[in-house]
Design a protein around this motif. Sequence first.
Motif, PDB file in Angstrom:
ATOM      1  N   HIS A  90      47.359  47.005  57.705  1.00  0.00           N
ATOM      2  CA  HIS A  90      47.943  45.821  57.082  1.00  0.00           C
ATOM      3  C   HIS A  90      49.459  45.910  57.106  1.00  0.00           C
ATOM      4  O   HIS A  90      50.054  46.914  56.689  1.00  0.00           O
ATOM      5  CB  HIS A  90      47.490  45.666  55.637  1.00  0.00           C
ATOM      6  N   ALA A  91      50.089  44.866  57.594  1.00  0.00           N
ATOM      7  CA  ALA A  91      51.535  44.684  57.502  1.00  0.00           C
ATOM      8  C   ALA A  91      51.770  43.183  57.388  1.00  0.00           C
ATOM      9  O   ALA A  91      51.257  42.419  58.205  1.00  0.00           O
ATOM     10  CB  ALA A  91      52.258  45.247  58.724  1.00  0.00           C
ATOM     11  N   PRO A  92      52.530  42.739  56.398  1.00  0.00           N
ATOM     12  CA  PRO A  92      52.660  41.296  56.178  1.00  0.00           C
ATOM     13  C   PRO A  92      53.516  40.580  57.208  1.00  0.00           C
ATOM     14  O   PRO A  92      53.343  39.388  57.431  1.00  0.00           O
ATOM     15  CB  PRO A  92      53.301  41.216  54.789  1.00  0.00           C
ATOM     16  N   GLY A  93      54.441  41.306  57.837  1.00  0.00           N
ATOM     17  CA  GLY A  93      55.349  40.669  58.776  1.00  0.00           C
ATOM     18  C   GLY A  93      54.739  40.497  60.154  1.00  0.00           C
ATOM     19  O   GLY A  93      53.706  41.072  60.491  1.00  0.00           O
ATOM     20  N   GLU A  94      55.406  39.677  60.967  1.00  0.00           N
ATOM     21  CA  GLU A  94      54.997  39.474  62.355  1.00  0.00           C
ATOM     22  C   GLU A  94      56.184  39.741  63.260  1.00  0.00           C
ATOM     23  O   GLU A  94      57.313  39.912  62.802  1.00  0.00           O
ATOM     24  CB  GLU A  94      54.464  38.053  62.555  1.00  0.00           C
ATOM     25  N   GLY A  95      55.934  39.779  64.561  1.00  0.00           N
ATOM     26  CA  GLY A  95      57.021  40.041  65.492  1.00  0.00           C
ATOM     27  C   GLY A  95      57.575  41.435  65.269  1.00  0.00           C
ATOM     28  O   GLY A  95      56.837  42.400  65.095  1.00  0.00           O
ATOM     29  N   GLU A  96      58.896  41.551  65.249  1.00  0.00           N
ATOM     30  CA  GLU A  96      59.517  42.855  65.085  1.00  0.00           C
ATOM     31  C   GLU A  96      59.627  43.283  63.632  1.00  0.00           C
ATOM     32  O   GLU A  96      59.836  44.457  63.336  1.00  0.00           O
ATOM     33  CB  GLU A  96      60.919  42.848  65.726  1.00  0.00           C
ATOM     34  N   ASP A  97      59.534  42.359  62.692  1.00  0.00           N
ATOM     35  CA  ASP A  97      59.748  42.687  61.287  1.00  0.00           C
ATOM     36  C   ASP A  97      58.421  42.786  60.549  1.00  0.00           C
ATOM     37  O   ASP A  97      57.984  41.847  59.881  1.00  0.00           O
ATOM     38  CB  ASP A  97      60.646  41.638  60.620  1.00  0.00           C
ATOM     39  N   LEU A  98      57.784  43.950  60.642  1.00  0.00           N
ATOM     40  CA  LEU A  98      56.510  44.152  59.957  1.00  0.00           C
ATOM     41  C   LEU A  98      56.687  44.355  58.461  1.00  0.00           C
ATOM     42  O   LEU A  98      55.719  44.300  57.702  1.00  0.00           O
ATOM     43  CB  LEU A  98      55.783  45.359  60.560  1.00  0.00           C
ATOM     44  N   HIS A  99      57.923  44.599  58.028  1.00  0.00           N
ATOM     45  CA  HIS A  99      58.187  44.880  56.621  1.00  0.00           C
ATOM     46  C   HIS A  99      58.597  43.633  55.836  1.00  0.00           C
ATOM     47  O   HIS A  99      59.027  43.736  54.698  1.00  0.00           O
ATOM     48  CB  HIS A  99      59.283  45.937  56.494  1.00  0.00           C
ATOM     49  N   CYS A 100      58.459  42.472  56.442  1.00  0.00           N
ATOM     50  CA  CYS A 100      58.816  41.232  55.755  1.00  0.00           C
ATOM     51  C   CYS A 100      58.057  41.136  54.436  1.00  0.00           C
ATOM     52  O   CYS A 100      56.839  41.320  54.391  1.00  0.00           O
ATOM     53  CB  CYS A 100      58.482  40.034  56.642  1.00  0.00           C
ATOM     54  N   LYS A 101      58.772  40.864  53.348  1.00  0.00           N
ATOM     55  CA  LYS A 101      58.131  40.776  52.047  1.00  0.00           C
ATOM     56  C   LYS A 101      57.178  39.588  51.993  1.00  0.00           C
ATOM     57  O   LYS A 101      57.509  38.486  52.434  1.00  0.00           O
ATOM     58  CB  LYS A 101      59.180  40.646  50.940  1.00  0.00           C
ATOM     59  N   ALA A 102      56.012  39.815  51.426  1.00  0.00           N
ATOM     60  CA  ALA A 102      54.972  38.789  51.464  1.00  0.00           C
ATOM     61  C   ALA A 102      54.922  37.934  50.210  1.00  0.00           C
ATOM     62  O   ALA A 102      54.329  36.862  50.214  1.00  0.00           O
ATOM     63  CB  ALA A 102      53.614  39.443  51.696  1.00  0.00           C
ATOM     64  N   GLY A 103      55.488  38.380  49.113  1.00  0.00           N
ATOM     65  CA  GLY A 103      55.402  37.624  47.869  1.00  0.00           C
ATOM     66  C   GLY A 103      53.974  37.535  47.374  1.00  0.00           C
ATOM     67  O   GLY A 103      53.433  36.453  47.158  1.00  0.00           O
ATOM     68  N   TYR A 104      53.346  38.682  47.166  1.00  0.00           N
ATOM     69  CA  TYR A 104      51.937  38.727  46.787  1.00  0.00           C
ATOM     70  C   TYR A 104      51.690  38.138  45.399  1.00  0.00           C
ATOM     71  O   TYR A 104      52.486  38.318  44.484  1.00  0.00           O
ATOM     72  CB  TYR A 104      51.443  40.175  46.797  1.00  0.00           C
ATOM     73  N   GLY A 105      50.557  37.461  45.268  1.00  0.00           N
ATOM     74  CA  GLY A 105      50.074  37.090  43.951  1.00  0.00           C
ATOM     75  C   GLY A 105      49.303  38.254  43.360  1.00  0.00           C
ATOM     76  O   GLY A 105      49.575  38.721  42.261  1.00  0.00           O
ATOM     77  N   ASN A 106      48.319  38.762  44.117  1.00  0.00           N
ATOM     78  CA  ASN A 106      47.581  39.979  43.771  1.00  0.00           C
ATOM     79  C   ASN A 106      47.484  40.800  45.043  1.00  0.00           C
ATOM     80  O   ASN A 106      46.696  40.497  45.936  1.00  0.00           O
ATOM     81  CB  ASN A 106      46.193  39.646  43.231  1.00  0.00           C
ATOM     82  N   VAL A 107      48.328  41.825  45.147  1.00  0.00           N
ATOM     83  CA  VAL A 107      48.450  42.561  46.398  1.00  0.00           C
ATOM     84  C   VAL A 107      47.128  43.200  46.814  1.00  0.00           C
ATOM     85  O   VAL A 107      46.796  43.240  48.002  1.00  0.00           O
ATOM     86  CB  VAL A 107      49.565  43.623  46.305  1.00  0.00           C
ATOM     87  N   VAL A 108      46.337  43.674  45.866  1.00  0.00           N
ATOM     88  CA  VAL A 108      45.099  44.363  46.197  1.00  0.00           C
ATOM     89  C   VAL A 108      44.119  43.413  46.877  1.00  0.00           C
ATOM     90  O   VAL A 108      43.598  43.694  47.966  1.00  0.00           O
ATOM     91  CB  VAL A 108      44.473  44.986  44.931  1.00  0.00           C
ATOM     92  N   PHE A 109      43.865  42.266  46.272  1.00  0.00           N
ATOM     93  CA  PHE A 109      42.901  41.330  46.840  1.00  0.00           C
ATOM     94  C   PHE A 109      43.430  40.686  48.115  1.00  0.00           C
ATOM     95  O   PHE A 109      42.667  40.410  49.049  1.00  0.00           O
ATOM     96  CB  PHE A 109      42.527  40.266  45.808  1.00  0.00           C
ATOM     97  N   GLU A 110      44.731  40.463  48.190  1.00  0.00           N
ATOM     98  CA  GLU A 110      45.292  39.834  49.386  1.00  0.00           C
ATOM     99  C   GLU A 110      45.262  40.783  50.582  1.00  0.00           C
ATOM    100  O   GLU A 110      44.993  40.364  51.716  1.00  0.00           O
ATOM    101  CB  GLU A 110      46.707  39.348  49.098  1.00  0.00           C
ATOM    102  N   VAL A 111      45.515  42.073  50.355  1.00  0.00           N
ATOM    103  CA  VAL A 111      45.396  43.046  51.448  1.00  0.00           C
ATOM    104  C   VAL A 111      43.939  43.170  51.877  1.00  0.00           C
ATOM    105  O   VAL A 111      43.633  43.257  53.073  1.00  0.00           O
ATOM    106  CB  VAL A 111      45.979  44.407  51.027  1.00  0.00           C
TER     107      VAL A 111
END
Length: 370
Positions: A224-245
């Motif tokens: 799991h990485a929220p970013g696309e392209g070269e920036d895999l570390h782009c912040k995702a702004g999770y509501g609930n990180v566990v369920f969203e991952v």
Amino acid sequence: MMEKLYLQPLTLVAGPQLVDGDALRIAGGLAYAREFALVVVRDGVVISRDVTTPRGMDDAIARLPAGLASEAIQQWADLQIVHAPLKMGERVIRLDQPQIMGILNVTPDSFSDGGKFLDDPEAAHAHAADMLEGGAAIIDIGGESTRPGAAAVWEGDEVKRVVPAVERCAAMGAAISVDTRRASVMKASLAAGAHLINDVSALRHDPRSLGLAANSGAPVVLMHAPGEGEDLHCKAGYGNVVFEVFDWLRLARDRALAAGIARENIILDPGLGFGKSVADNLALMNALELFHALGQPLLLGVSRKRFIGALSNEAPAHERLGGSVALALRGMQAGYQLLRVHDVRDTVQARNVWRGLRDAAVTDFGGLVA
């Protein structure tokens, strides 16, 4: 309004005999769960949480809202899947116990080793040999740094970095993973003797990767990485990180299955440290068991990660051994089959002691000592 169901193991016990057999062996490994939560989420908000033990699971499923029972039954079955060993060349990697994957970076800008193995093939060879001697089941070779802000690497340069290291490790008889996002690097590495593809973009970065992985028949790690392209570390702004991952990894798994990758060849990684805050990482670490409900072997990569430093007076990467081993032990406790680490010998020693404790617990039928 959409409702989703998550079947989350909550409490672990040393052995099933301590709770009169009312515990579940997770994924055929050494983790036994006693209590489980059936969590119903509507539009990102938890609306119910029913806690039960295995003996009450049928009744708990019957109490679920209409339409969620089949998902609960599937996740309950997936929690119990016994995963077949990975066949990696001459080596067979059992998945009924934690296995250690040793990291070999051949990059100029690794956050951990500063590129010391890139221009010194003998040093890289010696390091790989030391990790194998120290108990690593797999050597994971990477030619591109995935730290935040790292420069992109041309695939030709990545091939030149990775393939010689793969060839040297193959000559030692090692089981080899290649850590790459690029199909050409995957192809060249597999031809040179690699056995497993470890892609931090979950085969999304290069449109050729899905087909290549499927045709190769090699096991793949989808991270799991929220970013696309070269920036895999782009912040995702999770509501609930566990369920969203969890949801994201389920889609990545299903995408791989649709492309023709065999289910037994798919390994999932929750991607600690990638586009996640300290709070996000801690939430995931405290819910690691949930991801077994996806029915796949699991990999945990937390060695020397930045959030260890954040919890340790900003200790630099080379001073994060204690935190790395602590998190690795948490992964073992949660039943994770693969642990990707820099410090192989220390983690193997911790694993062996932990394994001794687990073996003693499940073979002690005398009950609790008064």
